[in-house]
Design a protein around this motif. Structure first.
Motif, PDB file in Angstrom:
ATOM      1  N   ARG A  62       0.719  -1.419  -0.202  1.00 57.70           N
ATOM      2  CA  ARG A  62      -0.159   0.085   0.059  1.00 57.70           C
ATOM      3  C   ARG A  62       0.717   1.136  -0.053  1.00 57.70           C
ATOM      4  O   ARG A  62       0.253   2.425  -0.068  1.00 57.70           O
ATOM      5  CB  ARG A  62      -0.915  -0.063   1.224  1.00 57.70           C
ATOM      6  N   GLY A  63       2.259   1.167   0.183  1.00 53.09           N
ATOM      7  CA  GLY A  63       2.929   2.339   0.130  1.00 53.09           C
ATOM      8  C   GLY A  63       2.912   3.002   1.230  1.00 53.09           C
ATOM      9  O   GLY A  63       2.732   2.212   2.553  1.00 53.09           O
ATOM     10  N   PRO A  64       3.439   4.273   1.637  1.00 54.11           N
ATOM     11  CA  PRO A  64       3.482   5.023   2.725  1.00 54.11           C
ATOM     12  C   PRO A  64       2.155   5.077   3.354  1.00 54.11           C
ATOM     13  O   PRO A  64       0.976   5.340   2.826  1.00 54.11           O
ATOM     14  CB  PRO A  64       3.897   6.532   2.199  1.00 54.11           C
ATOM     15  N   LEU A  65       2.265   4.712   4.693  1.00 55.84           N
ATOM     16  CA  LEU A  65       1.053   4.817   5.839  1.00 55.84           C
ATOM     17  C   LEU A  65       0.814   5.876   6.712  1.00 55.84           C
ATOM     18  O   LEU A  65      -0.005   6.375   6.977  1.00 55.84           O
ATOM     19  CB  LEU A  65       0.728   3.388   6.301  1.00 55.84           C
ATOM     20  N   PHE A  66       2.049   6.329   7.220  1.00 59.83           N
ATOM     21  CA  PHE A  66       2.231   7.170   8.638  1.00 59.83           C
ATOM     22  C   PHE A  66       3.634   8.027   8.140  1.00 59.83           C
ATOM     23  O   PHE A  66       4.615   7.268   7.785  1.00 59.83           O
ATOM     24  CB  PHE A  66       2.237   6.327   9.812  1.00 59.83           C
ATOM     25  N   ARG A  67       3.523   9.261   8.880  1.00 65.80           N
ATOM     26  CA  ARG A  67       4.719   9.857   8.896  1.00 65.80           C
ATOM     27  C   ARG A  67       4.625  10.389  10.340  1.00 65.80           C
ATOM     28  O   ARG A  67       3.779  11.103  10.653  1.00 65.80           O
ATOM     29  CB  ARG A  67       4.692  10.907   7.692  1.00 65.80           C
ATOM     30  N   THR A  68       5.696  10.339  11.088  1.00 63.57           N
ATOM     31  CA  THR A  68       5.812  10.697  12.354  1.00 63.57           C
ATOM     32  C   THR A  68       7.253  11.618  12.347  1.00 63.57           C
ATOM     33  O   THR A  68       8.190  11.237  11.984  1.00 63.57           O
ATOM     34  CB  THR A  68       6.032   9.539  13.487  1.00 63.57           C
ATOM     35  N   THR A  69       7.140  12.785  12.889  1.00 62.02           N
ATOM     36  CA  THR A  69       8.112  13.834  12.866  1.00 62.02           C
ATOM     37  C   THR A  69       8.580  14.383  14.463  1.00 62.02           C
ATOM     38  O   THR A  69       7.627  14.357  15.209  1.00 62.02           O
ATOM     39  CB  THR A  69       7.747  15.161  12.012  1.00 62.02           C
ATOM     40  N   LEU A  70       9.772  14.203  14.782  1.00 67.51           N
ATOM     41  CA  LEU A  70      10.206  14.858  16.100  1.00 67.51           C
ATOM     42  C   LEU A  70      11.135  15.567  15.796  1.00 67.51           C
ATOM     43  O   LEU A  70      12.206  15.451  15.075  1.00 67.51           O
ATOM     44  CB  LEU A  70      10.852  13.608  16.869  1.00 67.51           C
ATOM     45  N   ARG A  71      11.168  17.072  16.496  1.00 64.48           N
ATOM     46  CA  ARG A  71      11.973  17.886  16.322  1.00 64.48           C
ATOM     47  C   ARG A  71      12.829  18.009  17.594  1.00 64.48           C
ATOM     48  O   ARG A  71      11.879  18.108  18.583  1.00 64.48           O
ATOM     49  CB  ARG A  71      11.411  19.135  16.047  1.00 64.48           C
ATOM     50  N   LEU A  72      13.984  18.171  17.697  1.00 72.84           N
ATOM     51  CA  LEU A  72      14.787  18.250  18.702  1.00 72.84           C
ATOM     52  C   LEU A  72      15.724  19.295  18.803  1.00 72.84           C
ATOM     53  O   LEU A  72      16.558  19.358  17.852  1.00 72.84           O
ATOM     54  CB  LEU A  72      15.669  16.965  19.149  1.00 72.84           C
ATOM     55  N   GLU A  73      15.498  20.391  19.667  1.00 71.76           N
ATOM     56  CA  GLU A  73      16.289  21.579  19.897  1.00 71.76           C
ATOM     57  C   GLU A  73      16.317  22.055  21.282  1.00 71.76           C
ATOM     58  O   GLU A  73      15.585  21.962  22.051  1.00 71.76           O
ATOM     59  CB  GLU A  73      15.494  22.444  19.036  1.00 71.76           C
ATOM     60  N   THR A  74      17.563  22.496  21.470  1.00 73.41           N
ATOM     61  CA  THR A  74      17.901  23.011  22.586  1.00 73.41           C
ATOM     62  C   THR A  74      18.488  24.448  22.532  1.00 73.41           C
ATOM     63  O   THR A  74      18.945  24.906  21.551  1.00 73.41           O
ATOM     64  CB  THR A  74      19.313  22.211  23.402  1.00 73.41           C
ATOM     65  N   GLU A  75      17.645  25.637  23.318  1.00 71.19           N
ATOM     66  CA  GLU A  75      17.817  26.724  23.394  1.00 71.19           C
ATOM     67  C   GLU A  75      17.977  27.354  24.675  1.00 71.19           C
ATOM     68  O   GLU A  75      17.547  26.941  25.698  1.00 71.19           O
ATOM     69  CB  GLU A  75      17.034  27.427  22.275  1.00 71.19           C
ATOM     70  N   ARG A  76      19.051  28.350  24.879  1.00 77.54           N
ATOM     71  CA  ARG A  76      19.072  29.231  26.111  1.00 77.54           C
ATOM     72  C   ARG A  76      17.824  30.087  26.311  1.00 77.54           C
ATOM     73  O   ARG A  76      17.532  30.696  25.304  1.00 77.54           O
ATOM     74  CB  ARG A  76      20.510  29.777  25.920  1.00 77.54           C
ATOM     75  N   VAL A  77      17.591  29.897  27.443  1.00 75.63           N
ATOM     76  CA  VAL A  77      16.523  30.866  27.945  1.00 75.63           C
ATOM     77  C   VAL A  77      16.732  31.680  29.360  1.00 75.63           C
ATOM     78  O   VAL A  77      17.641  31.164  29.930  1.00 75.63           O
ATOM     79  CB  VAL A  77      15.012  29.922  28.283  1.00 75.63           C
ATOM     80  N   GLY A  78      15.979  32.384  29.668  1.00 80.80           N
ATOM     81  CA  GLY A  78      16.374  33.154  30.770  1.00 80.80           C
ATOM     82  C   GLY A  78      17.636  33.806  31.078  1.00 80.80           C
ATOM     83  O   GLY A  78      18.170  34.147  29.908  1.00 80.80           O
ATOM     84  N   ALA A  79      18.015  33.618  32.025  1.00 78.05           N
ATOM     85  CA  ALA A  79      19.621  34.249  32.404  1.00 78.05           C
ATOM     86  C   ALA A  79      20.660  33.757  31.712  1.00 78.05           C
ATOM     87  O   ALA A  79      21.671  34.078  31.072  1.00 78.05           O
ATOM     88  CB  ALA A  79      19.818  34.121  33.972  1.00 78.05           C
ATOM     89  N   ALA A  80      20.382  32.251  31.428  1.00 78.91           N
ATOM     90  CA  ALA A  80      21.193  31.559  30.502  1.00 78.91           C
ATOM     91  C   ALA A  80      21.509  31.969  29.032  1.00 78.91           C
ATOM     92  O   ALA A  80      22.651  31.824  28.507  1.00 78.91           O
ATOM     93  CB  ALA A  80      21.079  30.055  30.524  1.00 78.91           C
ATOM     94  N   ALA A  81      20.400  32.479  28.545  1.00 81.30           N
ATOM     95  CA  ALA A  81      20.552  33.231  27.202  1.00 81.30           C
ATOM     96  C   ALA A  81      21.514  34.426  27.073  1.00 81.30           C
ATOM     97  O   ALA A  81      21.730  34.876  26.120  1.00 81.30           O
ATOM     98  CB  ALA A  81      18.984  33.620  26.695  1.00 81.30           C
ATOM     99  N   LEU A  82      21.694  35.070  28.229  1.00 87.14           N
ATOM    100  CA  LEU A  82      22.497  36.126  28.354  1.00 87.14           C
ATOM    101  C   LEU A  82      23.944  35.884  28.303  1.00 87.14           C
ATOM    102  O   LEU A  82      24.842  36.660  27.955  1.00 87.14           O
ATOM    103  CB  LEU A  82      22.252  37.050  29.510  1.00 87.14           C
ATOM    104  N   ILE A  83      24.528  34.606  28.737  1.00 90.68           N
ATOM    105  CA  ILE A  83      25.588  33.880  28.682  1.00 90.68           C
ATOM    106  C   ILE A  83      25.713  33.367  27.410  1.00 90.68           C
ATOM    107  O   ILE A  83      25.362  32.385  27.120  1.00 90.68           O
ATOM    108  CB  ILE A  83      25.783  33.193  29.730  1.00 90.68           C
ATOM    109  N   ALA A  84      26.370  33.765  26.591  1.00 86.52           N
ATOM    110  CA  ALA A  84      26.879  32.822  25.237  1.00 86.52           C
ATOM    111  C   ALA A  84      28.102  33.017  24.733  1.00 86.52           C
ATOM    112  O   ALA A  84      29.011  34.014  25.175  1.00 86.52           O
ATOM    113  CB  ALA A  84      25.936  33.402  24.211  1.00 86.52           C
TER     114      ALA A  84
END
Length: 84
Positions: A62-84
């Motif tokens: 039957r070909g493709p049946l389902f597509r599942t996507t996972l996005r994984l991202e880490t970002e600095r937030v709060g006070a940690a965002a000021l330290i880069a």
């Protein structure tokens, strides 16, 4: 029982499942794909860059049946965002 294939794409690098796995039905395949993406994400251990994991479940008949996507991202937030 039907055979299902889990094709994986990690940030544009696609790999087609050559073997597949025998599962009871479509619902079992839909549930299994989440675990597949979890395992793939853990195995690749992203380095802070956004990662996009896509798994497409397909049936040879039957070909493709389902597509599942996972996005994984880490970002600095709060006070940690000021330290880069």
């Amino acid at each position: 029982m039907p055979r299902y294939f889990f094709d994986i794409d990690i940030c544009g690098n696609a790999a087609r499942d050559p073997e597949g796995v025998v599962l009871e039905n479509d619902e079992a395949a839909r549930l299994a794909v989440t675990g597949v993406l979890h395992d793939v994400a853990l195995a690749t251990l992203p380095d802070g860059k956004p990662q996009l994991f896509v798994a497409t479940v397909r049936s040879p008949e039957r070909g493709p049946l389902f597509r599942t996507t996972l996005r994984l991202e880490t970002e600095r937030v709060g006070a940690a965002a000021l330290i880069a």
